[in-house]
Design a protein around this motif. Sequence first.
Motif, mmCIF file in Angstrom:
data_model
loop_
_atom_site.group_PDB
_atom_site.id
_atom_site.type_symbol
_atom_site.label_atom_id
_atom_site.label_comp_id
_atom_site.label_asym_id
_atom_site.label_seq_id
_atom_site.Cartn_x
_atom_site.Cartn_y
_atom_site.Cartn_z
ATOM 1 N N ASP A 24 114.941 13.773 20.473
ATOM 2 C CA ASP A 24 115.678 12.752 21.223
ATOM 3 C C ASP A 24 115.165 12.596 22.654
ATOM 4 O O ASP A 24 115.428 11.583 23.294
ATOM 5 C CB ASP A 24 117.175 13.091 21.261
ATOM 6 N N GLU A 25 114.446 13.589 23.140
ATOM 7 C CA GLU A 25 113.941 13.518 24.505
ATOM 8 C C GLU A 25 112.589 12.815 24.606
ATOM 9 O O GLU A 25 112.123 12.541 25.704
ATOM 10 C CB GLU A 25 113.823 14.933 25.094
ATOM 11 N N PRO A 47 109.674 6.483 15.042
ATOM 12 C CA PRO A 47 110.219 7.327 13.957
ATOM 13 C C PRO A 47 109.575 8.711 13.924
ATOM 14 O O PRO A 47 108.864 9.068 12.983
ATOM 15 C CB PRO A 47 109.877 6.522 12.705
ATOM 16 N N VAL A 48 109.831 9.507 14.961
ATOM 17 C CA VAL A 48 109.220 10.831 15.058
ATOM 18 C C VAL A 48 110.171 11.950 14.642
ATOM 19 O O VAL A 48 109.823 13.124 14.731
ATOM 20 C CB VAL A 48 108.712 11.088 16.491
ATOM 21 N N ASP A 49 111.356 11.578 14.207
ATOM 22 C CA ASP A 49 112.340 12.584 13.812
ATOM 23 C C ASP A 49 112.280 12.895 12.328
ATOM 24 O O ASP A 49 113.190 13.500 11.773
ATOM 25 C CB ASP A 49 113.750 12.120 14.183
ATOM 26 N N PRO A 69 117.452 1.656 15.695
ATOM 27 C CA PRO A 69 116.843 0.878 14.609
ATOM 28 C C PRO A 69 116.806 1.659 13.304
ATOM 29 O O PRO A 69 116.826 2.896 13.299
ATOM 30 C CB PRO A 69 115.429 0.618 15.136
ATOM 31 N N ALA A 70 116.762 0.929 12.211
ATOM 32 C CA ALA A 70 116.652 1.551 10.886
ATOM 33 C C ALA A 70 115.188 1.556 10.475
ATOM 34 O O ALA A 70 114.522 0.526 10.503
ATOM 35 C CB ALA A 70 117.486 0.778 9.874
ATOM 36 N N PHE A 71 114.677 2.735 10.086
ATOM 37 C CA PHE A 71 113.292 2.856 9.657
ATOM 38 C C PHE A 71 113.237 3.025 8.147
ATOM 39 O O PHE A 71 114.180 3.486 7.511
ATOM 40 C CB PHE A 71 112.628 4.073 10.321
ATOM 41 N N CYS A 82 105.553 18.167 7.274
ATOM 42 C CA CYS A 82 105.668 18.404 8.725
ATOM 43 C C CYS A 82 106.007 17.102 9.437
ATOM 44 O O CYS A 82 105.468 16.044 9.107
ATOM 45 C CB CYS A 82 104.354 18.942 9.293
ATOM 46 N N SER A 83 106.871 17.188 10.425
ATOM 47 C CA SER A 83 107.116 16.043 11.288
ATOM 48 C C SER A 83 106.204 16.150 12.505
ATOM 49 O O SER A 83 105.560 17.175 12.737
ATOM 50 C CB SER A 83 108.580 15.998 11.725
#
Length: 615
Positions: A24-25, A47-49, A69-71, A82-83
């Motif tokens: 979130d940061e 979309p990195v989460d 937003p919706a991804f 892995c993210s």
Amino acid sequence: MELLRHSLPSDVYSEIRGAMPPVDEWKSFRFGPDMTSAATMAEVIHPVDRPLHAHTDSNGILLEDGKEPAFGNGEVLELSDCSVGHLAQHTFCRILHDAAAENCQSNSQNSNLLYSDEVTHADWQTDDGSWRIRTKQGKEFHTPVVLAADGAKSWWRNLLNIPMHGETTIQHLINVHFTLTSEEDPFPPAMLYTIFSPQVLAMVVRHSPKEYVMQIPYFHPYQTLKENFTASKVHEMVTAAMGGSHDFEIQSIGPWSMGSLVAEEYFRQNVFLVGDAAHVFPPAGGFGMNTGLQDAHNLAWRLALKKHQDGNTSNNLKKIGQSYQNERQEVASRNAALSVRNYERVLDVMNSCYLNHQHPKVLIQGLDASSFFVPMQVRQKTFQMALETALWPLGQLKSSFDGVFSRHVTKNLRSLLKLGQGLPLLFPNHEIGFRYGDPEEALIDETSDTLANLPKIAIGGLFPHMPVVVDGSAKSAFPRLCELGENTITTRDLPAQLANDECPCPFCLVRISSSSSGEGIQAEDLLTVLQSELGIYIRQVNLKVAIGESIECSTSERTCLNLHLKENDWYGLGDNEKETWVMIRPDGHIASIMHKGDNFTELVEQLITETQQHI
């Protein structure tokens, strides 16, 4: 992150993960006259989460009406387990340095860490093909191999007279590293803030709470560090970027030139160029360090393999160097082109605010033409006045937020970002979807930069990520298995998962079959021949695609790993009715593919020929 997970000791990898700030940061890019939330003109969420998904565009989405937003498209097919991670380079390097220092202490006879030293002299010994090296602190070494990871101004590259090709200077920049002195970080978290202010036009990167780096373009020689970027003037710029706050300390101010260059050669006289010594990119997209890590990984397993085969890495170094260069130079050229495209996307953002990047160039050309009769000091003042005049309207973005100019500029900016034409953060096809030796990869156009293609089993590419079921007893036989859940692992990096201290870089021979494939050739017989002919250690993996049946695992042995996959998880990777043999290199890339054949000799010959071409 996949590479780091198995290339580093588990405790070091855990420390790196622990040092990363929460998603979130850093999931957003913000745009405005300063870094405060009240001045935000636009925000893009990335979309990195979550892990990267196939069949999706990984570009950021403009935040509208304050709603997340919706991804995705509802059909989630993960490309990796892995993210994405985010960590400041200096923090990452500190962790690696400390781990290396500790390793040297425990292996004092085999390694030395001379962090504060530097090479000042090196002689090539033609009699034995080695280097005699002397350092600034008087240390002397005699070595057959040098890995030159000494940065963009590489001492070794210059010694060997290896030219760089590309554009030397795309833009001059001033880097300002500053930290906040306030108890709390008052700014809305983001990875990147684009600042439109009459005092400073800049991009601010958030490394961690209360730690930032501001990058300011400047125009040499009509702007200089001494005249235009003194400590007091830079302090005013940072103050403007922070919305008028003085609660900060400047740690450093330094100029640098942004270029896009790739070395003509990656190997000469037993010296391998690695990282920035081999390539220099614009920072947009973060490909510099990531490409360098891939360089090191690609080279490390090759050298380790040769040492394992004959105990002497100096043998066949030329072949290693050529293979390393063929693969990594091609990737560097593609990433250089992508980084330049990303820089141009930044310019498009500036153009939306009527800050045309061509105008300074035209002005500089005119001033250069008058150099015969107009003194430099006068030309510098003329340029500075013109620049201040061009930036002056940006003051309305803050003083008259609802004014005609502000509304018009904001509309332009948001329209561009809504179309996904700002700077992206994720590039799946370039990061994990690339394939070595694939000419089509070099033709990737900018419209596909953020798209994620459907994975496939192809020579040169990474073996696709699939969650497969494994027998519980396999964990004792292969302690490095990367569990996604109970008795479930990923197929992404099988060689690394099946490695051990005695065999740190094995190959994997994967037999893919289904209940309808028949018995086929005996893997044990094939493995014996391949290991003997190639001189490599190979782990055997049986991957069975279960068609309309329950998944049952047979007991895993020390030499073989048995995996099972549901048919609906196969997602069209190939014809599961036919037996397929896949040879995976230690770095996870595919060296050879052979579909079922009744002729044992033909199968062996193809696997050997293709594998030899890719090691």
